[in-house]
Design a protein around this motif. Structure first.
Motif, mmCIF file in Angstrom:
data_model
loop_
_atom_site.group_PDB
_atom_site.id
_atom_site.type_symbol
_atom_site.label_atom_id
_atom_site.label_comp_id
_atom_site.label_asym_id
_atom_site.label_seq_id
_atom_site.Cartn_x
_atom_site.Cartn_y
_atom_site.Cartn_z
ATOM 1 N N ASN A 198 14.697 -14.032 22.519
ATOM 2 C CA ASN A 198 13.693 -13.956 23.590
ATOM 3 C C ASN A 198 12.425 -14.713 23.243
ATOM 4 N N GLY A 199 12.248 -15.044 21.961
ATOM 5 C CA GLY A 199 11.030 -15.716 21.529
ATOM 6 C C GLY A 199 9.978 -14.778 20.961
ATOM 7 N N ASP A 200 10.260 -13.469 20.895
ATOM 8 C CA ASP A 200 9.311 -12.540 20.252
ATOM 9 C C ASP A 200 9.222 -12.898 18.775
ATOM 10 N N MET A 201 7.998 -12.930 18.251
ATOM 11 C CA MET A 201 7.814 -13.288 16.837
ATOM 12 C C MET A 201 6.978 -12.248 16.116
ATOM 13 N N ALA A 202 7.196 -12.145 14.824
ATOM 14 C CA ALA A 202 6.361 -11.289 13.978
ATOM 15 C C ALA A 202 6.407 -11.839 12.563
ATOM 16 N N THR A 203 5.373 -11.507 11.772
ATOM 17 C CA THR A 203 5.359 -11.942 10.368
ATOM 18 C C THR A 203 5.158 -10.725 9.474
ATOM 19 N N TYR A 204 5.802 -10.761 8.326
ATOM 20 C CA TYR A 204 5.551 -9.753 7.288
ATOM 21 C C TYR A 204 4.276 -10.144 6.546
ATOM 22 N N PRO A 205 3.667 -9.190 5.840
ATOM 23 C CA PRO A 205 2.473 -9.526 5.052
ATOM 24 C C PRO A 205 2.792 -10.624 4.019
ATOM 25 N N VAL A 206 1.789 -11.403 3.660
ATOM 26 C CA VAL A 206 1.960 -12.452 2.647
ATOM 27 C C VAL A 206 2.287 -11.784 1.310
ATOM 28 N N VAL A 207 3.311 -12.320 0.628
ATOM 29 C CA VAL A 207 3.611 -11.833 -0.715
ATOM 30 C C VAL A 207 3.303 -12.921 -1.735
ATOM 31 N N GLU A 208 3.109 -12.453 -2.945
ATOM 32 C CA GLU A 208 2.746 -13.307 -4.072
ATOM 33 C C GLU A 208 3.948 -13.301 -5.009
ATOM 34 N N MET A 209 4.305 -14.478 -5.520
ATOM 35 C CA MET A 209 5.468 -14.539 -6.398
ATOM 36 C C MET A 209 5.051 -14.996 -7.779
ATOM 37 N N GLU A 210 5.456 -14.239 -8.763
ATOM 38 C CA GLU A 210 5.220 -14.666 -10.142
ATOM 39 C C GLU A 210 6.542 -15.156 -10.702
ATOM 40 N N PHE A 211 6.544 -16.373 -11.220
ATOM 41 C CA PHE A 211 7.791 -16.968 -11.713
ATOM 42 C C PHE A 211 7.929 -16.813 -13.211
ATOM 43 N N VAL A 221 7.792 -10.065 -7.149
ATOM 44 C CA VAL A 221 7.268 -10.323 -5.804
ATOM 45 C C VAL A 221 6.312 -9.184 -5.506
ATOM 46 N N ILE A 222 5.084 -9.529 -5.094
ATOM 47 C CA ILE A 222 4.030 -8.526 -4.947
ATOM 48 C C ILE A 222 3.563 -8.491 -3.497
ATOM 49 N N CYS A 223 3.655 -7.324 -2.887
ATOM 50 C CA CYS A 223 3.275 -7.183 -1.476
ATOM 51 C C CYS A 223 2.326 -6.022 -1.310
ATOM 52 N N PRO A 224 1.109 -6.207 -0.802
ATOM 53 C CA PRO A 224 0.590 -7.484 -0.311
ATOM 54 C C PRO A 224 0.099 -8.362 -1.460
ATOM 55 N N ALA A 225 0.069 -9.702 -1.210
ATOM 56 C CA ALA A 225 -0.478 -10.628 -2.196
ATOM 57 C C ALA A 225 -1.940 -10.270 -2.454
ATOM 58 N N ARG A 226 -2.345 -10.392 -3.722
ATOM 59 C CA ARG A 226 -3.739 -10.057 -4.070
ATOM 60 C C ARG A 226 -4.597 -11.314 -3.920
#
Lengths: 384, 384
Positions: A198-211, A221-226
Motif C-alpha cells: 500500500n506504500g505505508d512506511m515506517a522506520t526502526y530506531p537508528v542502531v549503532e554497530m560495533e565491528f 548492535v546497540i539500539c538506540p544508537a548513542r
C-alpha cells in the motif's frame, strides 16, 4: 486475498537461520509456508509446512517452486532473478521485487544506483577482475588503503577486505569487484525501513554497530544508537530516501557510516530481515520478522517503537576451534538480567563462524551495553 | 547434562497450542524435541523434531515415549500418571513431577491439599456422583447457590457450572464432583510462579482476569492487575506458599479470588504455561514458555519483570457460527498500536471455541485495556 485462509501459501526462498526466525512469526498468524533450499539439513526444515529441495540459482527450481505459492519472499540474496521476473509476469507477488533485488545483488550496480539517485556513498572504482587492481595502483589510478569488495555477495564478511598494502591483495578471488575509499568513520549505523504494498512506511530506531576488528563481522548492535538526535534524524532521512528510490516492499536494512564530520554515507543495503534488527525480537513492539510478514502480506505495519533498550551480540566460533560445538558458560550468561541466547543449531563450529546471537534488553542502553560486554567475555563457542 | 548438546532430548506430552508456543521457544536454545499426542493433526506437529501418535491416558504409550527422552514435561493435565511415576523411578526427569500432577489432576484431591497445607480456599463439599447433590439440598446439607466442579479436568470451562436453582443441575454429567461456596469476589487474580530443580524461584506480576459472564472463559488478562499494592503482595505471598507446598519444578499458575474484604482465596492451579501468562510473550523480559524451559532444564531463571503493560484478549468463536473459520476485521486490529494476534490455526469455529488470542502492549495499562476493548469489539471469529 485472505492471508488467514487455509488456501493461502507463502513461499520462502532460502532455508537458513533468518528464514527460521521468519517462520517462527508465521506461526502467530497461522500462515501456510513452503520453503525452498538446496540443503536437506536447512534450519527451516523444522518449522515450515512444506520443504522443497532445490538450487536457488537454478531457474527451473525457483520458477517451479514459485508457481505453487501466492506470495514469494526470500531470506538470502543469491537467487535466480530471471525466474523471479517471470513469476512476477505470471502474477505471483514477489516481495521484495526482482527489480530491487537485481540492483542490490551486484555491489557495482548497487553503487551506481546510489549515484543515479543522489544518495551519498563512498567514492569507488570498478574492476572486471581483481587482478586489474595492481596495475591501477602501479600507474597511480588507485591509492592505498582501500576496501576491496567482490561484486557478488559473500557471506560472513568473506566478500570484503581492507587492503592496506599490496600483499593484502594476494589470496583474493579474481572476480568482478570494486574498491572503495576507506572512510574514517565515527560510527557504523543502520536503519531498518519497512514498506508494505500500500506504500505505508515506517522506520526502526537508528542502531549503532560495533565491528570485530579482524573478522569484519558485527560484534554488538546497540539500539538506540548513542548518537546526537540530529545525526539520528539525518540517518533516518537518508534511509527513507534509499527506500523510496528502491520502491521496495518488505524490510530494507540500510547500513551507513557516520563520518568524522557527522556526514552520513550509505554503505550497503539488505532487502530482508537483517543482523542489525535481531534485537527487535525482544526490544521492539514488533519484531523485524513479524514486520516483514506484515509488509509482504500488505497488512498494516506494526509499531517500530522500542519497549526497552536492546543490544545484540553475535556468537561466533572462537579462534583455534573447529569441530562439534559447545557453548561454554551459556548457563552463566542466562543468569544475567534480560539475556536471551539464540542458538542457531549448527553442529560444527569454526573460527568466526556465525553460530547464534544473544540479545540483552534493559530499560537503560548503557546497562544493556555493559551486560553485553559481560556476555561477550563469558560465553565461548568452542569445539569439544 | 548439557541441554545444548545434540544428544539431549526433551519430551512433551500433548501437542496442542500451549505445546506449540513452548516449541517456539525451544528454537532459541536449539533443543531437540519430541512430542506425543493422540491426533495426527496436533498443532505441535509442525514445530517439533519428532512427532509420535499415542493416547496420553494410555500407560504404554506414555511409558514407551518417556523412555526415549531425557526430560519429560506436559502441556495438558490429562496424562497417565502411573507411567510418569515409573519413568521417574527409572531416572527420567519428569517436570512437574508425577506427585504434583496427581494432586492437581483431581479437583477434590487438590482442595484437600490446600486444607492440609493451610492455604485459604473456598468451603466445599465432595460428592461421589453429581446425582447425590439433590438429596443434600433437600435434606438441608447444602444451600443454593454454589459452584459445581467435576473432579476430573474439563476443558474450556465445561467442568465448571454456577448452580443458582435446582434446574441448573440437570444436564450435568453424573461424575465425581465438588460443590463450592459462591465467593462474591471483587477480582479474579493470578500469579505465575516459576521454580527450577535447584530451587530458585520467581513470580510474575499479579494479573487480573475478567471473565465472560456466560462462557466462563477468561475474556481479558490484565498485567499488571489494577489493585492495591498490599493486595498484590498478599496474592504473591499466597502463590509462593502454594508453590512451596507443591515443591513443583516448572511453571505453576495460581488462580485466586480477591474477596470483598480483600482476602485472597486460592481457586485452582495449573502446573504448566497458562492462559493467564500469554501476555508475557510480548510484555515480559522472559516469556512464560521460555521460563518453563529454563525451569525444567534447571537453567538460571529469566527476569519476570515487564517491559510494558500487557493485556490479553481471548479469541473465541462467535455465537451462531459453526464451520470454516474467518477472522473478520483482523487487519483493522493489526493497525492498532501494540497489537499482535496469535491465531491457533483451528480450521473450524464453533460458539465459544478458543481460536486464538490477541496481545496488546503499551507503556500504560489503561491504554492497553482501552485498546483491548476496541480489539474485542472489532474482530469477529465467524464461519464462512
Amino acid at each position: 486475498m485472505n492471508y488467514f485462509s487455509s488456501k493461502f501459501k507463502l513461499g520462502i526462498l532460502g532455508g537458513g537461520q533468518l528464514g527460521k526466525m521468519l517462520l517462527n512469526d508465521t506461526r502467530k498468524f497461522d500462515i501456510y509456508t513452503s520453503v525452498l533450499d538446496a540443503s536437506n539439513e536447512a534450519p527451516c526444515k523444522i518449522a515450515c509446512n512444506e520443504f522443497h529441495i532445490g538450487d536457488l540459482m537454478d531457474y527451473d527450481a525457483v520458477y517451479n517452486f514459485g508457481k505453487q505459492v501466492d506470495v514469494l519472499t526470500f531470506e538470502i540474496e543469491n537467487i535466480n532473478i530471471n525466474a523471479l521476473e517471470d513469476l512476477e509476469k505470471e502474477g505471483v507477488k514477489v516481495y521484495p521485487s526482482s527489480k530491487t533485488l537485481r540492483t542490490i545483488q551486484n555491489k557495482v550496480t548497487q553503487k551506481l544506483f546510489y549515484i543515479d539517485n543522489g544518495i551519498p556513498t563512498a567514492d569507488f572504482t570498478r574492476f572486471a577482475y581483481t587482478n586489474e587492481i595492481e596495475d591501477a595502483i602501479d600507474n597511480g589510478g588507485l591509492k592505498l588503503p582501500f576496501v576491496w569488495k567482490s561484486a557478488q555477495f559473500g557471506y560472513d564478511g568473506n566478500g570484503v577486505k581492507v587492503v592496506r598494502k599490496m600483499e593484502d591483495l594476494s589470496g583474493l578471488p579474481n572476480v568482478e569487484c570494486l574498491t572503495e575509499s576507506l572512510i574514517p568513520f565515527k560510527n557504523e549505523l543502520a536503519v531498518i525501513v519497512v514498506r508494505n504494498a500500500n506504500g505505508d512506511m515506517a522506520t526502526y530506531p537508528v542502531v549503532e554497530m560495533e565491528f570485530h576488528p579482524e573478522a569484519n563481522q558485527v560484534e554488538y548492535v546497540i539500539c538506540p544508537a548513542r548518537i546526537d538526535m540530529e545525526v539520528a534524524l539525518k540517518a533516518t532521512e537518508i534511509a527513507l530516501r534509499v527506500s523510496k528510490a528502491y520502491n521496495h516492499v518488505g524490510l530494507l536494512a540500510v547500513e551507513m557510516f557516520q563520518t568524522q564530520n557527522d556526514e552520513i554515507i550509505v554503505n550497503e543495503v539488505a532487502p530482508r530481515p537483517h543482523n542489525s534488527g535481531h534485537q527487535t525480537i525482544e526490544a521492539s513492539y514488533t519484531s523485524q520478522f513479524e514486520q516483514h510478514l506484515r509488509a509482504i502480506l500488505n497488512l498494516p505495519l506494526g509499531s517500530t517503537e522500542s519497549k526497552a533498550a536492546g543490544v545484540m551480540v553475535n556468537l561466533v566460533g572462537a579462534e583455534g576451534h573447529t569441530g562439534d560445538v559447545i557453548y561454554k558458560n551459556i548457563e552463566e550468561i542466562m543468569a544475567m538480567p534480560g539475556v536471551t541466547p539464540h542458538i542457531y543449531g549448527k553442529k560444527e563450529t569454526r573460527p568466526f563462524r556465525k553460530m547464534g546471537h544473544v540479545t540483552i534488553v534493559s530499560p537503560s542502553v548503557d546497562e544493556a551495553r555493559r551486560i553485553a560486554e559481560e556476555v561477550k567475555k563469558t560465553i565461548k563457542v568452542i569445539s569439544e
